[in-house]
Design an enzyme around this catalytic site. Structure first.
Site, PDB file in Angstrom:
ATOM      1  N   GLU A   1      39.688   5.363 -28.940  1.00 30.81           N
ATOM      2  CA  GLU A   1      40.234   5.111 -27.597  1.00 30.81           C
ATOM      3  C   GLU A   1      40.987   3.796 -27.518  1.00 30.81           C
ATOM      4  O   GLU A   1      41.750   3.568 -26.567  1.00 30.81           O
ATOM      5  CB  GLU A   1      39.102   5.140 -26.562  1.00 30.81           C
ATOM      6  CG  GLU A   1      38.196   3.927 -26.520  1.00 30.81           C
ATOM      7  CD  GLU A   1      37.087   3.912 -27.565  1.00 30.81           C
ATOM      8  OE1 GLU A   1      36.214   3.031 -27.490  1.00 30.81           O
ATOM      9  OE2 GLU A   1      37.100   4.787 -28.468  1.00 30.81           O
TER      10      GLU A   1
ATOM     11  N   CYS B   1      31.799   4.519 -33.547  1.00 31.93           N
ATOM     12  CA  CYS B   1      31.264   3.190 -33.843  1.00 31.93           C
ATOM     13  C   CYS B   1      29.768   3.301 -34.183  1.00 31.93           C
ATOM     14  O   CYS B   1      29.413   3.971 -35.138  1.00 31.93           O
ATOM     15  CB  CYS B   1      31.552   2.224 -32.705  1.00 31.93           C
ATOM     16  SG  CYS B   1      31.354   0.488 -33.183  1.00 31.93           S
TER      17      CYS B   1
ATOM     18  N   HIS C   1      37.313   2.568 -33.087  1.00 28.78           N
ATOM     19  CA  HIS C   1      37.350   3.042 -31.703  1.00 28.78           C
ATOM     20  C   HIS C   1      38.649   3.823 -31.493  1.00 28.78           C
ATOM     21  O   HIS C   1      39.706   3.201 -31.312  1.00 28.78           O
ATOM     22  CB  HIS C   1      37.275   1.867 -30.730  1.00 28.78           C
ATOM     23  CG  HIS C   1      35.929   1.232 -30.655  1.00 28.78           C
ATOM     24  ND1 HIS C   1      34.972   1.634 -29.734  1.00 28.78           N
ATOM     25  CD2 HIS C   1      35.362   0.247 -31.393  1.00 28.78           C
ATOM     26  CE1 HIS C   1      33.878   0.902 -29.900  1.00 28.78           C
ATOM     27  NE2 HIS C   1      34.086   0.064 -30.896  1.00 28.78           N
TER      28      HIS C   1
END
Length: 212
Positions: free
Chosen positions: A194, A87, A192
């Site tokens: 994750e 990011c 992102h």
């Protein structure tokens, strides 16, 4: 093997830590720690730089934590450790950012971080939610990933990369929006991983196995 996720008080790192720990266990990539300690960072085998918020604030925070910035630069530029920016952590790899005020970046990937300007003015900024990757340049981080696989984005700025060979993937948001950048031992993801379910976890695993 030690993977260090840099904690410079720029975002909630809990979900990233859990995702990296899970994939490190699956691929046998050793330990993952969240750290703001320059000495721990200096000893790491891999470096992850997350980031949430505005480019100038994130750069100031990174430089404001004693020794962290210098330790990261030495690890990546001198020692050649594999590096992943996520990011705003990806955006900081650029030459400069133009959010609120022009701010120098790390200069690792030539380009400018500029506001997203979709050709379709009905599309909202920030660009938020799922979008399909368009892979442009093959890279080990894409092993098992194909064009059309989707990842999760939350951002208003993206990187306009000077060298097309260093933009590895983009997404369509009524204009091309940079999604993945990289060269040498450095990789950056605007989304992102994750939070990107199986696609993101696969890319984390690929990074943890990657030997530049």
């Amino acid at each position: 093997m030690l993977t260090a996720i840099i904690d410079y008080e720029s975002g909630n790192l809990h979900s990233a830590h859990k995702a990296f720990q899970r994939m490190a266990r699956e691929v046998g990539a050793g330990e993952v720690v969240v750290t703001g300690d320059a000495d721990v960072l200096a000893s790491a085998d891999r470096v992850v730089l997350p980031g949430d918020g505005a480019f100038p604030a994130c750069m100031a925070a990174l430089k404001g934590h004693s020794g962290l910035y210098a330790a990261m630069v030495e690890a990546v530029e001198v020692k050649g450790r594999p590096f992943l920016g996520i990011c705003v952590g990806m955006q900081l790899m650029a030459t400069r950012g133009h959010e609120y005020a022009q701010t120098d970046g790390l200069g690792w990937i030539a380009g400018d971080v500029t506001r997203i300007t979709p050709a379709d003015t009905s599309l909202k900024v920030p660009h938020m939610g799922w979008n399909d990757l368009v892979i442009e340049v093959p890279h080990p981080v894409f092993e098992g990933i194909k064009t059309g696989d989707h990842t999760y984005f939350v951002h208003s700025y993206h990187m306009a990369v000077s060298n097309p060979a260093e933009r590895l993937a983009h997404v369509d948001y009524a204009s091309d929006v940079t999604a993945v950048i990289g060269r040498d031992n450095m990789i950056g993801m605007q989304f992102h991983p994750e939070k990107s379910q199986s696609t993101g976890l696969r890319m984390i695993a690929n990074f943890l196995r990657w030997t530049p």
